[in-house]
Design a protein around this motif. Structure first.
Motif, PDB file in Angstrom:
ATOM      1  N   LYS A 151      73.970 -46.832 -44.901  1.00  0.00           N
ATOM      2  CA  LYS A 151      75.164 -46.039 -45.186  1.00  0.00           C
ATOM      3  C   LYS A 151      74.923 -45.087 -46.363  1.00  0.00           C
ATOM      4  CE  LYS A 151      78.381 -49.586 -43.513  1.00  0.00           C
ATOM      5  NZ  LYS A 151      79.451 -50.556 -43.909  1.00  0.00           N
ATOM      6  N   ALA A 152      73.974 -45.455 -47.229  1.00  0.00           N
ATOM      7  CA  ALA A 152      73.573 -44.601 -48.369  1.00  0.00           C
ATOM      8  C   ALA A 152      74.759 -44.178 -49.223  1.00  0.00           C
ATOM      9  CB  ALA A 152      72.794 -43.385 -47.871  1.00  0.00           C
ATOM     10  N   ASN A 153      75.671 -45.101 -49.450  1.00  0.00           N
ATOM     11  CA  ASN A 153      76.832 -44.843 -50.308  1.00  0.00           C
ATOM     12  C   ASN A 153      76.600 -45.574 -51.627  1.00  0.00           C
ATOM     13  OD1 ASN A 153      79.283 -44.632 -51.621  1.00  0.00           O
ATOM     14  ND2 ASN A 153      80.520 -45.167 -49.824  1.00  0.00           N
ATOM     15  N   ARG A 154      76.105 -44.855 -52.621  1.00  0.00           N
ATOM     16  CA  ARG A 154      75.758 -45.482 -53.898  1.00  0.00           C
ATOM     17  C   ARG A 154      76.934 -46.229 -54.514  1.00  0.00           C
ATOM     18  NH1 ARG A 154      75.461 -42.019 -57.583  1.00  0.00           N
ATOM     19  NH2 ARG A 154      76.178 -40.193 -56.417  1.00  0.00           N
ATOM     20  N   ARG A 155      78.104 -45.639 -54.419  1.00  0.00           N
ATOM     21  CA  ARG A 155      79.280 -46.202 -55.088  1.00  0.00           C
ATOM     22  C   ARG A 155      79.749 -47.497 -54.443  1.00  0.00           C
ATOM     23  NH1 ARG A 155      78.817 -41.725 -53.774  1.00  0.00           N
ATOM     24  NH2 ARG A 155      80.154 -41.899 -51.940  1.00  0.00           N
ATOM     25  N   ALA A 156      79.328 -47.743 -53.180  1.00  0.00           N
ATOM     26  CA  ALA A 156      79.751 -48.948 -52.469  1.00  0.00           C
ATOM     27  C   ALA A 156      78.698 -50.050 -52.500  1.00  0.00           C
ATOM     28  CB  ALA A 156      80.099 -48.599 -51.022  1.00  0.00           C
ATOM     29  N   SER A 157      77.607 -49.850 -53.217  1.00  0.00           N
ATOM     30  CA  SER A 157      76.551 -50.861 -53.278  1.00  0.00           C
ATOM     31  C   SER A 157      77.054 -52.136 -53.948  1.00  0.00           C
ATOM     32  CB  SER A 157      75.343 -50.323 -54.052  1.00  0.00           C
ATOM     33  OG  SER A 157      74.410 -51.350 -54.318  1.00  0.00           O
ATOM     34  N   SER A 158      76.641 -53.267 -53.408  1.00  0.00           N
ATOM     35  CA  SER A 158      76.995 -54.551 -54.020  1.00  0.00           C
ATOM     36  C   SER A 158      76.241 -54.783 -55.323  1.00  0.00           C
ATOM     37  CB  SER A 158      76.702 -55.697 -53.036  1.00  0.00           C
ATOM     38  OG  SER A 158      75.319 -55.712 -52.680  1.00  0.00           O
ATOM     39  N   GLN A 159      75.282 -53.927 -55.623  1.00  0.00           N
ATOM     40  CA  GLN A 159      74.527 -54.035 -56.866  1.00  0.00           C
ATOM     41  C   GLN A 159      75.067 -53.109 -57.956  1.00  0.00           C
ATOM     42  OE1 GLN A 159      72.220 -56.475 -57.009  1.00  0.00           O
ATOM     43  NE2 GLN A 159      72.911 -56.848 -54.904  1.00  0.00           N
ATOM     44  N   ALA A 160      76.247 -52.523 -57.716  1.00  0.00           N
ATOM     45  CA  ALA A 160      76.824 -51.580 -58.664  1.00  0.00           C
ATOM     46  C   ALA A 160      78.254 -51.961 -59.006  1.00  0.00           C
ATOM     47  CB  ALA A 160      76.791 -50.164 -58.094  1.00  0.00           C
ATOM     48  N   VAL A 205      69.554 -54.970 -65.855  1.00  0.00           N
ATOM     49  CA  VAL A 205      70.900 -54.404 -65.837  1.00  0.00           C
ATOM     50  C   VAL A 205      70.853 -53.046 -66.518  1.00  0.00           C
ATOM     51  CG1 VAL A 205      73.299 -54.682 -66.544  1.00  0.00           C
ATOM     52  CG2 VAL A 205      71.962 -56.694 -65.870  1.00  0.00           C
ATOM     53  N   PHE A 206      71.247 -52.021 -65.784  1.00  0.00           N
ATOM     54  CA  PHE A 206      71.234 -50.648 -66.288  1.00  0.00           C
ATOM     55  C   PHE A 206      72.654 -50.103 -66.350  1.00  0.00           C
ATOM     56  CE2 PHE A 206      67.118 -51.286 -64.241  1.00  0.00           C
ATOM     57  CZ  PHE A 206      66.220 -50.766 -65.171  1.00  0.00           C
ATOM     58  N   ILE A 207      72.841 -49.112 -67.203  1.00  0.00           N
ATOM     59  CA  ILE A 207      74.091 -48.358 -67.228  1.00  0.00           C
ATOM     60  C   ILE A 207      73.752 -46.880 -67.133  1.00  0.00           C
ATOM     61  CG2 ILE A 207      74.249 -48.180 -69.762  1.00  0.00           C
ATOM     62  CD1 ILE A 207      77.306 -48.530 -69.444  1.00  0.00           C
ATOM     63  N   THR A 208      74.516 -46.159 -66.290  1.00  0.00           N
ATOM     64  CA  THR A 208      74.298 -44.728 -66.100  1.00  0.00           C
ATOM     65  C   THR A 208      75.576 -43.976 -66.412  1.00  0.00           C
ATOM     66  OG1 THR A 208      72.649 -45.134 -64.368  1.00  0.00           O
ATOM     67  CG2 THR A 208      73.599 -42.926 -64.479  1.00  0.00           C
ATOM     68  N   PHE A 209      75.470 -43.019 -67.325  1.00  0.00           N
ATOM     69  CA  PHE A 209      76.553 -42.083 -67.621  1.00  0.00           C
ATOM     70  C   PHE A 209      76.200 -40.772 -66.922  1.00  0.00           C
ATOM     71  CE2 PHE A 209      76.470 -45.114 -71.062  1.00  0.00           C
ATOM     72  CZ  PHE A 209      77.807 -45.305 -71.423  1.00  0.00           C
ATOM     73  N   ASN A 262      73.312 -34.063 -67.400  1.00  0.00           N
ATOM     74  CA  ASN A 262      72.394 -34.876 -66.596  1.00  0.00           C
ATOM     75  C   ASN A 262      72.591 -36.343 -66.939  1.00  0.00           C
ATOM     76  OD1 ASN A 262      70.649 -32.094 -66.881  1.00  0.00           O
ATOM     77  ND2 ASN A 262      70.345 -33.094 -64.914  1.00  0.00           N
ATOM     78  N   ALA A 263      72.247 -37.187 -65.995  1.00  0.00           N
ATOM     79  CA  ALA A 263      72.488 -38.616 -66.163  1.00  0.00           C
ATOM     80  C   ALA A 263      71.762 -39.163 -67.390  1.00  0.00           C
ATOM     81  CB  ALA A 263      72.041 -39.367 -64.913  1.00  0.00           C
ATOM     82  N   ALA A 264      72.482 -39.955 -68.178  1.00  0.00           N
ATOM     83  CA  ALA A 264      71.895 -40.698 -69.300  1.00  0.00           C
ATOM     84  C   ALA A 264      71.905 -42.167 -68.921  1.00  0.00           C
ATOM     85  CB  ALA A 264      72.698 -40.465 -70.571  1.00  0.00           C
ATOM     86  N   GLU A 265      70.727 -42.767 -68.927  1.00  0.00           N
ATOM     87  CA  GLU A 265      70.601 -44.137 -68.421  1.00  0.00           C
ATOM     88  C   GLU A 265      69.946 -45.027 -69.473  1.00  0.00           C
ATOM     89  OE1 GLU A 265      69.541 -44.713 -64.160  1.00  0.00           O
ATOM     90  OE2 GLU A 265      67.727 -45.579 -65.023  1.00  0.00           O
ATOM     91  N   PHE A 266      70.468 -46.233 -69.609  1.00  0.00           N
ATOM     92  CA  PHE A 266      69.953 -47.198 -70.570  1.00  0.00           C
ATOM     93  C   PHE A 266      69.743 -48.547 -69.894  1.00  0.00           C
ATOM     94  CE2 PHE A 266      72.521 -44.110 -72.843  1.00  0.00           C
ATOM     95  CZ  PHE A 266      71.723 -43.750 -73.919  1.00  0.00           C
ATOM     96  N   ASP A 267      68.677 -49.220 -70.299  1.00  0.00           N
ATOM     97  CA  ASP A 267      68.402 -50.585 -69.841  1.00  0.00           C
ATOM     98  C   ASP A 267      69.112 -51.551 -70.785  1.00  0.00           C
ATOM     99  OD1 ASP A 267      67.412 -53.022 -69.001  1.00  0.00           O
ATOM    100  OD2 ASP A 267      65.300 -52.419 -69.055  1.00  0.00           O
ATOM    101  N   LEU A 268      70.131 -52.238 -70.270  1.00  0.00           N
ATOM    102  CA  LEU A 268      70.933 -53.139 -71.098  1.00  0.00           C
ATOM    103  C   LEU A 268      70.510 -54.594 -70.998  1.00  0.00           C
ATOM    104  CD1 LEU A 268      74.571 -51.799 -70.453  1.00  0.00           C
ATOM    105  CD2 LEU A 268      72.859 -50.996 -72.102  1.00  0.00           C
ATOM    106  N   ARG A 308      82.363 -37.711 -66.534  1.00  0.00           N
ATOM    107  CA  ARG A 308      81.876 -38.132 -65.212  1.00  0.00           C
ATOM    108  C   ARG A 308      81.788 -39.652 -65.163  1.00  0.00           C
ATOM    109  NH1 ARG A 308      76.824 -33.906 -64.553  1.00  0.00           N
ATOM    110  NH2 ARG A 308      78.035 -31.983 -64.269  1.00  0.00           N
ATOM    111  N   SER A 309      81.427 -40.159 -64.006  1.00  0.00           N
ATOM    112  CA  SER A 309      81.452 -41.601 -63.765  1.00  0.00           C
ATOM    113  C   SER A 309      80.476 -42.363 -64.654  1.00  0.00           C
ATOM    114  CB  SER A 309      81.120 -41.893 -62.299  1.00  0.00           C
ATOM    115  OG  SER A 309      82.154 -41.436 -61.456  1.00  0.00           O
ATOM    116  N   VAL A 310      80.841 -43.614 -64.934  1.00  0.00           N
ATOM    117  CA  VAL A 310      79.982 -44.562 -65.639  1.00  0.00           C
ATOM    118  C   VAL A 310      79.759 -45.742 -64.706  1.00  0.00           C
ATOM    119  CG1 VAL A 310      79.665 -45.972 -67.702  1.00  0.00           C
ATOM    120  CG2 VAL A 310      81.036 -43.866 -67.818  1.00  0.00           C
ATOM    121  N   THR A 311      78.499 -46.100 -64.497  1.00  0.00           N
ATOM    122  CA  THR A 311      78.174 -47.144 -63.522  1.00  0.00           C
ATOM    123  C   THR A 311      77.226 -48.167 -64.124  1.00  0.00           C
ATOM    124  OG1 THR A 311      78.379 -45.515 -61.728  1.00  0.00           O
ATOM    125  CG2 THR A 311      77.311 -47.606 -61.198  1.00  0.00           C
TER     126      THR A 311
END
Length: 516
Positions: free
Chosen positions: A75-84, A185-189, A213-219, A256-259
């Motif tokens: 389905k390639a729907n990032r927002r619906a992933s069970s890992q997010a 566990v990552f966080i993406t802004f 652009n996306a800012a990503e951190f390993d938490l 923008r979204s935070v995931t």
């Protein structure tokens, strides 16, 4: 000395000291500040350091998301992933007009924010009633004094005389699922204007600039299963703001979204999907490269990357390939490549935006370690003489510039609003959009793939009034180059992107030309 003489001497000393008194927060009270004696916070040196383009950030990569199973991946729907887990919603919020007034200890776990107001994330905080939304075409809205952003404006009509550098302090709690224990566990802004610091559970994680652009951190080392606390401190102006002088409303905040998302310790950190049509524009090669990293503290044995092409939920016949991943030491990364011959796939154009799905898995024997995917359009871009060709056919680009802006929401544009823009653009018989003048929300590129739009993907670089000022400035070179790298890395897998732009109204020096 008699008693009266002592009184006069004492009064004279007090008068002298009153002239010599200097507030604890600086040499003098800046004009327009209205500081109190408690407004003593120091201005972080990072925000005026142009060579500091981030602390503890993950490397740029393609927009991606691990999925819990194949059904999710196709389905390639990032927002619906069970890992997010989406962290959009209501956050606790405090706003000040000067950094010296900010609540410096708000990131501590025992700091009480219960009386703070709520703010919607994503949003532009000026639109929510905090501070002043400023519009400017080409002039900086703060005093130009590179690389400083705290200098007193010479023009006393500037809003920044009184709102020198507003700071938004954001707080919220989040839950890490127990089944993420032992995973990364990552966080993406996806977008924060203009720069920000991040803390988790009272510990400082990092710092980021480049608002588009996306800012990503390993938490991983900061979180634990169950309830955790996140704090984000957003500055309206940082040295990177000299590269963000776009002609638009200047707005700030987490827009923008935070995931929050999870990946295995052996993670496909990045991948690149490239289609290559044959000379008759009929058959194609699907070329895939992947970067696999061992995030764990122990060695990783050899693995396989498996690539499979799907048309909807159906495998494309004979469209699968494997690549060998060598054993990796802790922290080590390997680049692997493979290709698939695809017989006469339907071609992607703006008129026929046919999309397949490329599923990429990391395998340990018969066991799947990780599953990712991306939409794929088979198309070939060429320039022959004066002709721009898509799949061998000359194309006339009829386009528009598009800013991410909405009257009610500022820069926090929703998916529904993006679709409304796309429908309007299509109704004008246009087929082409320039992401003026920065990288757009990642969802926009996915929608352009789906609806059929030829994109000029522009990097988040515009100096405008300072155009050519930084042509040979060594302290800002890394920032200019990084913003272009981020633009390409983030959006390299989108068939809608047919042209890359290094930025707008920036300059012609080695900083820009050296990237070609």
């Amino acid at each position: 000395m008699n008693k009266n003489s002592f009184k006069y001497l004492y009064a004279a000393l007090l008068l002298l000291l009153s002239f010599l008194y200097v507030p604890t927060f600086g040499q003098s009270v800046p004009e327009g500040s209205n500081f109190s004696k408690t407004d003593t916070a120091t201005v972080p040196e990072e925000i005026e350091d142009p060579e500091n383009i981030g602390i503890n950030k993950e490397l740029n990569h393609s927009t991606l998301m691990p999925y819990g199973n194949l059904a999710e991946a196709v389905k390639a729907n990032r927002r619906a992933s069970s890992q997010a887990i989406s962290l959009n919603g209501l956050w606790k919020f405090n706003w000040v007009d000067w950094p010296q007034k900010r609540p410096v200890n708000f990131y501590k776990t025992d700091y009480d924010v219960s009386k703070w107001k709520d703010i919607k994330v994503p949003s532009s905080f000026q639109v929510q009633g905090y501070g002043t939304p400023d519009y400017s075409n080409f002039t900086l809205i703060f005093q130009s004094d590179y690389p400083r952003v705290m200098t007193e404006p010479k023009n006393k009509k500037y809003t920044t005389l009184h709102e020198r550098n507003p700071v938004g302090s954001y707080r919220r709690d989040f839950i890490v699922p127990t089944n993420w224990n032992g995973r990364r566990v990552f966080i993406t802004f996806d977008g924060v204007d203009a720069g920000f610091f991040i803390w988790v559970n009272g510990k400082k994680v990092g710092y980021s600039v480049n608002s588009r652009n996306a800012a990503e951190f390993d938490l991983s080392k900061y979180v634990h299963p169950g309830k955790n606390m996140l704090a984000v401190e957003v500055y309206r102006f940082v040295s990177g703001s000299y590269l963000e002088n776009q002609d638009m409303f200047r707005l700030s905040g987490i827009f923008r979204s935070v995931t929050l998302w999870s990946a295995p310790q052996e993670h496909i950190r990045d991948f690149f999907i490239k289609t290559d049509l044959d000379s008759k524009y009929k058959d194609a090669e699907l070329n895939v490269s992947a970067k696999v990293k061992n995030y764990s503290k122990v060695a990783m044995p050899a693995r396989q990357v498996v690539v499979t092409l799907y048309d909807g939920t159906v495998k494309v016949q004979n469209a699968a390939a494997k690549a060998y991943v060598p054993a990796l030491k802790p922290g080590e990364e390997a680049l692997v490549k493979t290709s698939i011959h695809v017989s006469n796939p339907q071609k992607w154009t703006a008129e026929t935006p046919k999309l397949y799905t490329t599923v990429i898995t990391l395998n340990n024997g018969n066991n799947i370690v990780e599953t990712l995917s991306a939409r794929t359009g088979f198309r070939e871009i060429e320039i022959k003489g004066r002709l721009f060709l898509v799949n061998g056919v000359p194309i006339k680009l009829k386009g528009v510039n598009r800013h991410e802006n909405w009257p009610d929401d500022g820069h926090a544009v929703t998916e529904e609003q993006m679709i409304r823009d796309l429908v309007l653009i299509k109704q004008t018989n246009s087929n082409h959009v320039r992401t003026s003048h920065y990288s757009d929300d990642p969802r926009w590129y996915e929608l352009c793939d789906e609806y059929g739009i030829y994109l000029v993907a522009e990097a988040n670089v515009e100096c405008h009034a300072q155009q050519n000022q930084f042509n040979e400035e060594p302290t800002i070179k890394a920032a200019i180059v990084e913003r272009n790298i981020a633009n390409v890395e983030n959006f390299k897998n989108h068939p809608s992107v047919v042209i890359w732009s290094l930025g707008n109204e920036n300059g012609r020096g080695v900083q820009t030309l050296g990237q070609r």
